[in-house]
Write a protein that holds these residues in place. Sequence first.
Motif, PDB file in Angstrom:
ATOM      1  N   GLU A 175     -11.540 -19.575 -82.260  1.00  0.00           N
ATOM      2  CA  GLU A 175     -11.878 -18.709 -81.132  1.00  0.00           C
ATOM      3  C   GLU A 175     -11.437 -17.253 -81.231  1.00  0.00           C
ATOM      4  N   ARG A 194     -11.819 -14.660 -76.448  1.00  0.00           N
ATOM      5  CA  ARG A 194     -11.948 -15.909 -77.218  1.00  0.00           C
ATOM      6  C   ARG A 194     -13.422 -16.153 -77.500  1.00  0.00           C
ATOM      7  N   GLU A 203     -15.784 -18.376 -77.479  1.00  0.00           N
ATOM      8  CA  GLU A 203     -16.083 -19.711 -76.969  1.00  0.00           C
ATOM      9  C   GLU A 203     -17.534 -19.757 -76.555  1.00  0.00           C
ATOM     10  N   ARG A 261     -16.218 -19.753 -67.997  1.00  0.00           N
ATOM     11  CA  ARG A 261     -15.796 -19.615 -69.390  1.00  0.00           C
ATOM     12  C   ARG A 261     -16.509 -18.422 -70.006  1.00  0.00           C
TER      13      ARG A 261
END
Length: 418
Positions: A63, A111, A113, A119
């Motif tokens: 990540e 990150r 992701e 998120r």
Amino acid sequence: MITKPKGCYDVIDKEALKLNKINRYINYYCDFYNYDFIRTPLFESRELFHRTVGESTDIVTKETYDFKDRNDRELTLRPEGTAGVVRSFIENKMYGSNLPRKLYYNGTMYRYERPGNGRNREFTQFGVEILGSNDVAVDVEVISFAYRLFEELGFQDLNVKINNLGSKEDREHYKKALKEYLQPHLNNLCDDCKVRFETNPLRILDCKVDQDSSVLKNVPNILEYQSEESKERFKKVLEYLRFLDVDYEVDAKLVRGLDYYDYTVFEIISSEEVLGNASTIAAGGRYNDLVEKLGGPSIPCMGFACGLERIMLAMDKIENIEKRPLDCYILYVNEEEKMKAITLAQDLRCSGISVDYDVTGRSLKSQFKEADRNHAQLLILLNSEDLQHGWITVKDNLTKEEIKIEENEIIDYIVSNG
Ligand code: ATP
Ligand code: MG
């Protein structure tokens, strides 16, 4: 057209109001609980995160945003806040005096992701760290502080999941038992977990893929592999949490996704439906070995981090946040009136009155509309003729009543009626 990078977003309009409100609470509460603000760099040497977050964690293996600068230095955009804070604590020799040091940070993290509900690739974490005490009072303060802050922000039905990872020796003891148990079931675990079995078996408990498999459901209980001292410590933490009315649930499978934790670890879960599987709004724990691992003295620490985007997401359900109404809007037509508007606005603002006026050459009619759009409570209607006689007209935008005030009394009038 150039668009924003995947997994990033602009904070505008309502989101900006929500973020500002959260930040105001954070600053107020941290001050209240005696935490000092710290800001560390957005990027650090890559090695820092490998040594702290851990070589075998998802964050470091998949990540991080790694890059080389023009001088070939290997750098990483920070994926979390604790590593930088601990680096700074050591580099600035904060351990030399006045322990414990209570710090808080608030900033963007990065990150790589898969973006989704709650998120993002660029997201914001606020967190606190208490460096320099192993007292259970610290564990309890950190947990109850997070819990109360979310309550103040309007969250109901919060739940704290808590576990004890024990000391390093306890964990070695447990790891051995866990590996013995998992060995015959290895083929039923996901590919990542097969690697984790060798590199960091505890992390298997945190696997999102295998979470519901019967293999994971029946793993040995970590709490049964700990020394009496560790057990006693955990018992005390739970006892104090009960005293402080913190609603918790012991979850023996909670290990957290970073390598540096020991003893107490916890997550705060919100049951707001909008969060879906991003229901963990804050998480943290003890990291007694990290300072030493990074080259500092042996200093026990505890902290937590919380994702502000998830709080913003849940806030929609909690309250309808509105922009604060303007106290005053100044309306004018000609150049002479405009000069007065500019100086009057400054004087009012210096007296604590929120005020605005048109700077785009709007007609008087549009200026009235603009005042309404800003929910202005008082209108100041500038008029050259009035000004020549030393008067200014003020109109209550709700009752529509108008009153002429002497120019040199206008500030006092607005301050007492605004
Ligand atoms: P998760 O299991 O949800 O991936 P994590 O274990 O990676 O979380 P931590 O590293 O402990 O999370 O981060 C603490 C908090 O930061 C999380 O509880 C969450 O609120 C927030 N957070 C983590 N990753 C993201 C992300 N990519 N986008 C938005 N918020 C995040
Ligand atoms: Mg994660």
